[in-house]
Design a protein around this motif. Structure first.
Motif, PDB file in Angstrom:
ATOM      1  N   GLN A 152       1.001  -1.214   0.053  1.00  0.00           N
ATOM      2  CA  GLN A 152       0.081   0.050   0.001  1.00  0.00           C
ATOM      3  C   GLN A 152       0.849   1.121   0.014  1.00  0.00           C
ATOM      4  OE1 GLN A 152      -3.172  -0.374  -0.204  1.00  0.00           O
ATOM      5  NE2 GLN A 152      -3.966   1.801   0.099  1.00  0.00           N
ATOM      6  N   VAL A 153       0.786   2.218  -0.701  1.00  0.00           N
ATOM      7  CA  VAL A 153       1.197   3.448  -0.949  1.00  0.00           C
ATOM      8  C   VAL A 153       0.232   4.573  -0.654  1.00  0.00           C
ATOM      9  CG1 VAL A 153       2.448   4.970  -2.459  1.00  0.00           C
ATOM     10  CG2 VAL A 153       3.149   2.431  -2.410  1.00  0.00           C
ATOM     11  N   GLN A 154       0.446   5.435   0.190  1.00  0.00           N
ATOM     12  CA  GLN A 154      -0.228   6.782   0.389  1.00  0.00           C
ATOM     13  C   GLN A 154       0.561   7.991  -0.444  1.00  0.00           C
ATOM     14  OE1 GLN A 154      -1.226   6.815   4.352  1.00  0.00           O
ATOM     15  NE2 GLN A 154      -3.299   5.945   4.007  1.00  0.00           N
ATOM     16  N   LEU A 155      -0.219   8.814  -1.001  1.00  0.00           N
ATOM     17  CA  LEU A 155       0.615   9.755  -1.731  1.00  0.00           C
ATOM     18  C   LEU A 155      -0.274  11.201  -1.020  1.00  0.00           C
ATOM     19  CD1 LEU A 155       0.769   8.362  -5.300  1.00  0.00           C
ATOM     20  CD2 LEU A 155       2.535   8.420  -3.391  1.00  0.00           C
ATOM     21  N   VAL A 156       0.695  12.217  -0.859  1.00  0.00           N
ATOM     22  CA  VAL A 156       0.154  13.603  -0.560  1.00  0.00           C
ATOM     23  C   VAL A 156       0.921  14.647  -1.176  1.00  0.00           C
ATOM     24  CG1 VAL A 156      -0.204  15.295   1.346  1.00  0.00           C
ATOM     25  CG2 VAL A 156      -0.291  12.510   1.846  1.00  0.00           C
ATOM     26  N   GLU A 157       0.217  15.377  -2.175  1.00  0.00           N
ATOM     27  CA  GLU A 157       0.710  16.507  -2.795  1.00  0.00           C
ATOM     28  C   GLU A 157       0.915  17.630  -1.965  1.00  0.00           C
ATOM     29  OE1 GLU A 157      -1.764  14.081  -5.717  1.00  0.00           O
ATOM     30  OE2 GLU A 157      -1.994  14.681  -3.737  1.00  0.00           O
ATOM     31  N   SER A 158       1.620  18.668  -2.446  1.00  0.00           N
ATOM     32  CA  SER A 158       1.722  19.791  -1.698  1.00  0.00           C
ATOM     33  C   SER A 158       2.407  20.869  -2.875  1.00  0.00           C
ATOM     34  CB  SER A 158       2.392  20.039  -0.547  1.00  0.00           C
ATOM     35  OG  SER A 158       3.794  19.405  -0.498  1.00  0.00           O
ATOM     36  N   GLY A 159       2.219  22.008  -2.387  1.00  0.00           N
ATOM     37  CA  GLY A 159       3.030  23.301  -3.299  1.00  0.00           C
ATOM     38  C   GLY A 159       2.002  23.848  -4.246  1.00  0.00           C
ATOM     39  N   GLY A 160       0.957  23.584  -4.372  1.00  0.00           N
ATOM     40  CA  GLY A 160      -0.053  24.262  -5.305  1.00  0.00           C
ATOM     41  C   GLY A 160      -0.186  25.587  -4.877  1.00  0.00           C
ATOM     42  N   GLY A 161      -0.888  26.335  -5.916  1.00  0.00           N
ATOM     43  CA  GLY A 161      -1.316  27.697  -5.431  1.00  0.00           C
ATOM     44  C   GLY A 161      -1.751  28.653  -6.499  1.00  0.00           C
ATOM     45  N   SER A 162      -1.893  29.862  -6.192  1.00  0.00           N
ATOM     46  CA  SER A 162      -2.372  30.860  -7.295  1.00  0.00           C
ATOM     47  C   SER A 162      -1.379  31.770  -7.845  1.00  0.00           C
ATOM     48  CB  SER A 162      -3.599  31.548  -6.701  1.00  0.00           C
ATOM     49  OG  SER A 162      -4.786  30.734  -6.469  1.00  0.00           O
ATOM     50  N   VAL A 163      -0.981  31.777  -8.830  1.00  0.00           N
ATOM     51  CA  VAL A 163       0.224  32.531  -9.282  1.00  0.00           C
ATOM     52  C   VAL A 163       0.032  33.145 -10.670  1.00  0.00           C
ATOM     53  CG1 VAL A 163       1.758  31.023  -8.397  1.00  0.00           C
ATOM     54  CG2 VAL A 163       1.242  30.732 -10.792  1.00  0.00           C
ATOM     55  N   GLN A 164       0.914  34.134 -10.992  1.00  0.00           N
ATOM     56  CA  GLN A 164       0.791  35.013 -12.067  1.00  0.00           C
ATOM     57  C   GLN A 164       1.410  34.257 -13.286  1.00  0.00           C
ATOM     58  OE1 GLN A 164      -0.956  37.975 -12.650  1.00  0.00           O
ATOM     59  NE2 GLN A 164      -1.912  37.667 -10.514  1.00  0.00           N
ATOM     60  N   ALA A 165       1.080  34.435 -14.444  1.00  0.00           N
ATOM     61  CA  ALA A 165       1.585  33.759 -15.735  1.00  0.00           C
ATOM     62  C   ALA A 165       3.190  34.101 -15.620  1.00  0.00           C
ATOM     63  CB  ALA A 165       1.146  34.326 -17.058  1.00  0.00           C
ATOM     64  N   GLY A 166       4.164  33.340 -16.200  1.00  0.00           N
ATOM     65  CA  GLY A 166       5.310  33.384 -15.831  1.00  0.00           C
ATOM     66  C   GLY A 166       6.210  33.118 -14.595  1.00  0.00           C
ATOM     67  N   ASP A 167       5.139  32.986 -13.531  1.00  0.00           N
ATOM     68  CA  ASP A 167       5.676  32.441 -12.343  1.00  0.00           C
ATOM     69  C   ASP A 167       6.329  31.027 -12.396  1.00  0.00           C
ATOM     70  OD1 ASP A 167       3.698  34.604 -10.294  1.00  0.00           O
ATOM     71  OD2 ASP A 167       5.614  35.124 -11.224  1.00  0.00           O
ATOM     72  N   SER A 168       6.664  30.560 -11.373  1.00  0.00           N
ATOM     73  CA  SER A 168       7.000  29.071 -10.981  1.00  0.00           C
ATOM     74  C   SER A 168       6.533  28.584  -9.872  1.00  0.00           C
ATOM     75  CB  SER A 168       8.932  29.156 -10.951  1.00  0.00           C
ATOM     76  OG  SER A 168       9.099  29.930 -12.202  1.00  0.00           O
ATOM     77  N   LEU A 169       6.233  27.126  -9.699  1.00  0.00           N
ATOM     78  CA  LEU A 169       5.734  26.389  -8.734  1.00  0.00           C
ATOM     79  C   LEU A 169       6.762  25.213  -8.346  1.00  0.00           C
ATOM     80  CD1 LEU A 169       2.025  26.805  -8.821  1.00  0.00           C
ATOM     81  CD2 LEU A 169       3.512  27.918  -6.769  1.00  0.00           C
ATOM     82  N   ARG A 170       6.810  24.992  -7.478  1.00  0.00           N
ATOM     83  CA  ARG A 170       7.459  23.299  -7.190  1.00  0.00           C
ATOM     84  C   ARG A 170       6.552  22.587  -6.415  1.00  0.00           C
ATOM     85  NH1 ARG A 170      12.449  21.502  -3.281  1.00  0.00           N
ATOM     86  NH2 ARG A 170      13.427  19.926  -4.665  1.00  0.00           N
ATOM     87  N   LEU A 171       5.915  21.466  -7.198  1.00  0.00           N
ATOM     88  CA  LEU A 171       5.051  20.720  -6.327  1.00  0.00           C
ATOM     89  C   LEU A 171       6.027  19.581  -5.767  1.00  0.00           C
ATOM     90  CD1 LEU A 171       2.142  20.428  -9.182  1.00  0.00           C
ATOM     91  CD2 LEU A 171       2.733  22.145  -7.301  1.00  0.00           C
ATOM     92  N   SER A 172       5.383  19.269  -4.822  1.00  0.00           N
ATOM     93  CA  SER A 172       5.844  17.936  -3.933  1.00  0.00           C
ATOM     94  C   SER A 172       4.732  16.846  -3.700  1.00  0.00           C
ATOM     95  CB  SER A 172       6.523  18.249  -2.640  1.00  0.00           C
ATOM     96  OG  SER A 172       7.740  19.297  -2.764  1.00  0.00           O
ATOM     97  N   CYS A 173       5.367  15.597  -3.800  1.00  0.00           N
ATOM     98  CA  CYS A 173       4.501  14.595  -3.129  1.00  0.00           C
ATOM     99  C   CYS A 173       5.221  13.603  -2.757  1.00  0.00           C
ATOM    100  CB  CYS A 173       4.090  13.542  -4.738  1.00  0.00           C
ATOM    101  SG  CYS A 173       3.446  12.192  -4.377  1.00  0.00           S
ATOM    102  N   ALA A 174       4.749  13.682  -1.183  1.00  0.00           N
ATOM    103  CA  ALA A 174       5.458  12.685  -0.305  1.00  0.00           C
ATOM    104  C   ALA A 174       4.763  11.333  -0.148  1.00  0.00           C
ATOM    105  CB  ALA A 174       5.206  13.316   1.099  1.00  0.00           C
ATOM    106  N   ALA A 175       5.283  10.301  -0.307  1.00  0.00           N
ATOM    107  CA  ALA A 175       4.886   8.920  -0.471  1.00  0.00           C
ATOM    108  C   ALA A 175       5.137   7.999   0.918  1.00  0.00           C
ATOM    109  CB  ALA A 175       5.413   8.084  -1.756  1.00  0.00           C
ATOM    110  N   SER A 176       4.251   7.462   1.338  1.00  0.00           N
ATOM    111  CA  SER A 176       4.652   6.265   2.438  1.00  0.00           C
ATOM    112  C   SER A 176       4.306   5.151   1.750  1.00  0.00           C
ATOM    113  CB  SER A 176       3.461   6.636   3.857  1.00  0.00           C
ATOM    114  OG  SER A 176       2.196   6.399   3.128  1.00  0.00           O
TER     115      SER A 176
END
Length: 122
Positions: free
Chosen positions: A1-25
């Protein structure tokens, strides 16, 4: 069994950057191909990127090539998606997935996270 939890999303302007993470157990992370998918309202879930268990093989959808970087840290049981130069069309819920069954670009994975919202305004 694997559980996945994403984080790092958000509201940004065009041209910006985001780093999404996914922590797995779970014990199978280091042996699993990991993928990122996204789903915009009214649209089907689509492939974004995937990375092999050792990180040596990487796949991207054409529209994010040059703007996205997928990586993984098996010691931390975490996979990342760095998205640069974000565009309004990148707006979607982004999902992490583990253990691909067949083509890694198809949404046929054994495990899925709950998703993290990315909203890009122009």
């Amino acid at each position: 069994q694997v559980q996945l939890v994403e984080s790092g999303g958000g509201s940004v302007q065009a041209g910006d950057s985001l780093r999404l993470s996914c922590a797995a157990s779970g014990r199978t992370f280091s042996t699993s191909t990991m993928g990122w998918f996204r789903q915009a309202p009214g649209k089907e879930r689509e492939f974004v990127a995937a990375i092999s268990r050792n990180g040596f093989i990487i796949w991207y959808r054409d529209s994010v090539k040059g703007r996205a970087t997928i990586s993984r840290d098996n010691a931390k049981n975490t996979v990342y998606l760095q998205m640069n130069d974000l565009k309004p069309e990148d707006t979607a819920v982004y999902y992490c997935a583990a253990e691909a069954h067949g083509d890694v670009r198809e949404p046929e994975y054994a495990y899925w996270g709950q998703g993290t919202q990315v909203t890009v305004s122009s």
